[in-house]
Motif scaffolding. Sequence first.
Motif, PDB file in Angstrom:
ATOM      1  N   ARG A  22     -11.871  13.258  -0.907  1.00 23.01           N
ATOM      2  CA  ARG A  22     -11.238  12.382   0.080  1.00 23.01           C
ATOM      3  C   ARG A  22     -11.047  10.973  -0.473  1.00 23.01           C
ATOM      4  N   ALA A  23     -12.074  10.461  -1.131  1.00 22.89           N
ATOM      5  CA  ALA A  23     -11.983   9.094  -1.669  1.00 22.89           C
ATOM      6  C   ALA A  23     -10.892   8.991  -2.725  1.00 22.89           C
ATOM      7  N   LEU A  24     -10.756  10.025  -3.553  1.00 20.13           N
ATOM      8  CA  LEU A  24      -9.793   9.980  -4.652  1.00 20.13           C
ATOM      9  C   LEU A  24      -8.386  10.376  -4.231  1.00 20.13           C
ATOM     10  N   GLN A  25      -8.264  11.025  -3.055  1.00 15.09           N
ATOM     11  CA  GLN A  25      -6.952  11.430  -2.562  1.00 15.09           C
ATOM     12  C   GLN A  25      -6.470  10.533  -1.418  1.00 15.09           C
ATOM     13  N   HIS A  26      -7.135   9.400  -1.227  1.00 18.35           N
ATOM     14  CA  HIS A  26      -6.738   8.397  -0.228  1.00 18.35           C
ATOM     15  C   HIS A  26      -6.854   8.925   1.204  1.00 18.35           C
ATOM     16  N   THR A  27      -7.838   9.813   1.444  1.00 19.90           N
ATOM     17  CA  THR A  27      -8.065  10.325   2.795  1.00 19.90           C
ATOM     18  C   THR A  27      -9.527  10.147   3.198  1.00 19.90           C
ATOM     19  N   ALA A  28     -10.173   9.117   2.663  1.00 19.91           N
ATOM     20  CA  ALA A  28     -11.574   8.860   3.006  1.00 19.91           C
ATOM     21  C   ALA A  28     -11.706   8.561   4.497  1.00 19.91           C
ATOM     22  N   LYS A  29     -12.863   8.911   5.053  1.00 23.75           N
ATOM     23  CA  LYS A  29     -13.107   8.613   6.460  1.00 23.75           C
ATOM     24  C   LYS A  29     -13.183   7.096   6.653  1.00 23.75           C
ATOM     25  N   THR A  30     -12.620   6.631   7.756  1.00 19.91           N
ATOM     26  CA  THR A  30     -12.626   5.201   8.056  1.00 19.91           C
ATOM     27  C   THR A  30     -13.089   4.993   9.498  1.00 19.91           C
ATOM     28  N   SER A  31     -13.370   3.745   9.829  1.00 17.63           N
ATOM     29  CA  SER A  31     -13.728   3.423  11.213  1.00 17.63           C
ATOM     30  C   SER A  31     -12.488   3.142  12.053  1.00 17.63           C
ATOM     31  N   GLY A  32     -11.319   3.099  11.399  1.00 18.07           N
ATOM     32  CA  GLY A  32     -10.070   2.873  12.122  1.00 18.07           C
ATOM     33  C   GLY A  32      -9.747   1.414  12.371  1.00 18.07           C
ATOM     34  N   GLN A  33     -10.451   0.514  11.675  1.00 20.47           N
ATOM     35  CA  GLN A  33     -10.159  -0.913  11.843  1.00 20.47           C
ATOM     36  C   GLN A  33      -8.733  -1.226  11.380  1.00 20.47           C
ATOM     37  N   ALA A  34      -8.069  -2.086  12.117  1.00 16.98           N
ATOM     38  CA  ALA A  34      -6.665  -2.414  11.825  1.00 16.98           C
ATOM     39  C   ALA A  34      -6.540  -3.158  10.499  1.00 16.98           C
ATOM     40  N   TYR A  35      -5.428  -2.963   9.848  1.00 19.15           N
ATOM     41  CA  TYR A  35      -5.103  -3.617   8.581  1.00 19.15           C
ATOM     42  C   TYR A  35      -5.051  -5.128   8.782  1.00 19.15           C
ATOM     43  N   PRO A  36      -5.891  -5.908   8.077  1.00 20.75           N
ATOM     44  CA  PRO A  36      -5.970  -7.360   8.323  1.00 20.75           C
ATOM     45  C   PRO A  36      -4.666  -8.110   8.066  1.00 20.75           C
ATOM     46  N   GLY A  37      -3.821  -7.604   7.190  1.00 21.49           N
ATOM     47  CA  GLY A  37      -2.606  -8.339   6.848  1.00 21.49           C
ATOM     48  C   GLY A  37      -1.405  -8.002   7.696  1.00 21.49           C
ATOM     49  N   ARG A  38      -1.625  -7.241   8.777  1.00 25.32           N
ATOM     50  CA  ARG A  38      -0.478  -6.710   9.536  1.00 25.32           C
ATOM     51  C   ARG A  38       0.360  -7.797  10.195  1.00 25.32           C
ATOM     52  N   HIS A  39      -0.232  -8.933  10.548  1.00 26.23           N
ATOM     53  CA  HIS A  39       0.505  -9.992  11.240  1.00 26.23           C
ATOM     54  C   HIS A  39       1.040 -11.070  10.292  1.00 26.23           C
ATOM     55  N   ILE A  40       0.773 -10.905   9.000  1.00 28.86           N
ATOM     56  CA  ILE A  40       1.198 -11.909   8.023  1.00 28.86           C
ATOM     57  C   ILE A  40       2.538 -11.492   7.410  1.00 28.86           C
ATOM     58  N   PRO A  41       3.554 -12.331   7.483  1.00 27.63           N
ATOM     59  CA  PRO A  41       4.853 -11.983   6.880  1.00 27.63           C
ATOM     60  C   PRO A  41       4.708 -11.752   5.377  1.00 27.63           C
ATOM     61  N   GLU A  42       5.467 -10.797   4.875  1.00 29.16           N
ATOM     62  CA  GLU A  42       5.449 -10.538   3.430  1.00 29.16           C
ATOM     63  C   GLU A  42       6.076 -11.729   2.694  1.00 29.16           C
ATOM     64  N   ALA A  43       5.371 -12.222   1.690  1.00 30.39           N
ATOM     65  CA  ALA A  43       5.835 -13.395   0.940  1.00 30.39           C
ATOM     66  C   ALA A  43       6.808 -12.982  -0.158  1.00 30.39           C
TER      67      ALA A  43
END
Length: 215
Positions: A22-43
Motif C-alpha cells: 500500500r505504501a509503495l503503490q500510493h494506497t496507504a491508509k490515511t486519516s482522511g485529513q484534507a490536503y493543506p494546499g487546497r485553498h492556495i492558488p497554484e503559483a
Amino acid sequence: MPAHRHYNFLDKLCLGFDQAVRALQHTAKTSGQAYPGRHIPEAELSADQRKHSAGLMRVNHAGEVCAQALYHGQGVVSRSPEVQAKMQLAAIEEGDHLAWCKQRLDELHSHTSYLNPLWYTGSFCIGMVAGMVGDTWSLGFVAETERQVIKHLSQHLETLPAQDGRSYEVLKRMQVDEAHHRDEAIALGARDLPSWIKMTMSVVSRVMVKTAYWV
C-alpha cells in the motif's frame, strides 16, 4: 460480539507485507485529513523553481515512505499493545503526509523516488531491530527520527521558492504533525539514543535526502 482476534508473528508479517504494498503503490491508509494546499492558488514557477520544489517534495515523500516502514516494522515486534496501537495510528497519520506529498508532486508534474522500495525495506528492518531491542528503545528511534525530520522540514521551508505557497502549506502542516509524534513517543517513555546512533541516523538520512532529490 466477536472476540478480539489474536495475531501471531506470521499474521503480523502478512499484514506488514500488505502495508508495504500500500505504501509503495500510493494506497496507504490515511486519516482522511484534507490536503493543506487546497485553498492556495497554484503559483507560476520557472522551470528551475518547479524542479527544485519537486526535488524537495520527492525527498519528503521518500521520508514518509521511511516513516511508514519504521512504524510498520516496530509494530510487528512490539511487546506492548499500547505501543503497537500508537505505531499503527502514527502510520495512518503519516499516510496523510504520503498522500499530500504525492499530490503535490503530481501538481508539479514530477515523480516519486524510484528508490522507494529500497528506502522502505531498509527502514522496515531498522524498525524491527529497534522493536526487538525493546519498546523504550523503539520509541527512542521514533523520537530521534522525528527530530531529524523536523530539522529537514525547516531547511526545506527556507529553500522553497517564495511563491510556492502550496508546497509551503503542506510542509508546515507536516512539521506540526511530526512534532506531535515526537512528543507522543517521549511521553510513552522513549529512551535518549546514544550519540553514535544519532550520528549514524543523520548520515544515512543525508544520503537518502541527496539521492531522493534527483532519483
